[in-house]
Design an enzyme around this catalytic site. Structure first.
Site, short mmCIF file in Angstrom:
data_model
loop_
_atom_site.label_atom_id
_atom_site.label_comp_id
_atom_site.label_asym_id
_atom_site.label_seq_id
_atom_site.Cartn_x
_atom_site.Cartn_y
_atom_site.Cartn_z
N HIS A 181 40.24 31.84 38.37
CA HIS A 181 40.60 32.50 37.10
C HIS A 181 40.16 31.65 35.91
O HIS A 181 41.00 30.98 35.30
CB HIS A 181 42.11 32.72 37.05
CG HIS A 181 42.56 33.71 36.01
ND1 HIS A 181 42.69 33.41 34.67
CD2 HIS A 181 42.90 35.01 36.13
CE1 HIS A 181 43.13 34.47 34.02
NE2 HIS A 181 43.26 35.46 34.87
N VAL A 229 50.44 35.58 33.41
CA VAL A 229 51.67 35.65 34.22
C VAL A 229 52.20 34.26 34.53
O VAL A 229 53.42 34.07 34.68
CB VAL A 229 51.41 36.44 35.52
CG1 VAL A 229 51.15 37.90 35.21
CG2 VAL A 229 50.25 35.84 36.30
#
Length: 223
Positions: free
Chosen positions: A126, A136
């Site tokens: 990511h 998140v």
């Protein structure tokens, strides 16, 4: 007689004017040769009388240009280190997202930091070409700071029975990348001890700017 008096008056006036014009004026001298600059005000028309005023401009220390950059910025204080945090939170690697607590008001609020590094295990996915901390996980990190507030004697939470119950009004303002220091503040807004529910407000900052914020619900229990 009247003409003579006028002539004499003109002569005296001219003499006074000439005398005033030829009198040397006080001089202003700036001395920057020493470490502390001085201003000297003297009157040369009175050589036998030392009438000088010296004003020195002092400083508390060297300027920023003289201090090496590695000594110019102080780090965050430590209220709780990682070992104390591990004694409070049940989370462990790779999901413990709080490195240090820098402010703590018992039963009210806590401020903690997360040092975001390229070695964090979520960055390879990511994203490989642009490492950005997942939103998140910022929410999870804030919730863990909330846990530090909740799992204290002042609130009565239980380390074995503590849950993240809900989120509301969450907004992500800016991306957080490797090398950033995430500074997180969680504040207790409302506590219902009877039901074990707490409402908290959370904000995360990077370089003083909000990158994430929202409202959190925490559930606690005694068993």
């Amino acid at each position: 007689m009247e003409a003579l008096a006028m002539a004499n008056s003109t002569t005296v006036s001219h003499s006074i004017t000439h005398s005033t014009a030829s009198r040397p004026r006080p001089s202003l001298r700036l001395d920057f040769r020493s470490s502390l600059p001085s201003i000297s005000l003297s009157n040369p028309s009175f050589p036998s009388r030392k009438s000088s005023v010296v004003v020195r401009c002092s400083s508390d220390g060297p300027s920023n240009e003289e201090i090496p950059i590695e000594k110019r910025f102080l780090g965050f204080p430590t209220i709780m280190d990682i070992n104390q945090i591990r004694n409070i939170l049940p989370h462990r690697f790779p999901f413990l997202l709080v490195d240090r607590v820098i402010e703590y008001n018992p039963g009210v609020s806590a401020v903690a930091i997360k040092n975001v590094t390229i070695n964090d295990n979520f960055f390879p996915g990511h994203f490989p070409e642009r490492p950005i901390m997942p939103g998140v996980l910022m929410v999870e990190a804030l919730a863990q700071v909330g846990g530090i507030v909740m799992l204290q004697p002042e609130v009565g939470g239980s380390r074995e029975n503590f849950f993240f119950a809900g989120i509301d009004k969450v907004r992500f303002r800016k991306p957080v990348i490797a090398g950033d220091t995430l500074v997180m503040r969680m504040t207790l807004i409302k506590l219902q001890k009877r039901f074990g529910i707490a409402k908290m407000e959370g904000k995360a900052y990077v370089n003083g700017e909000v990158v994430c914020e929202g409202e959190f619900l925490m559930a606690t229990g005694s068993e």
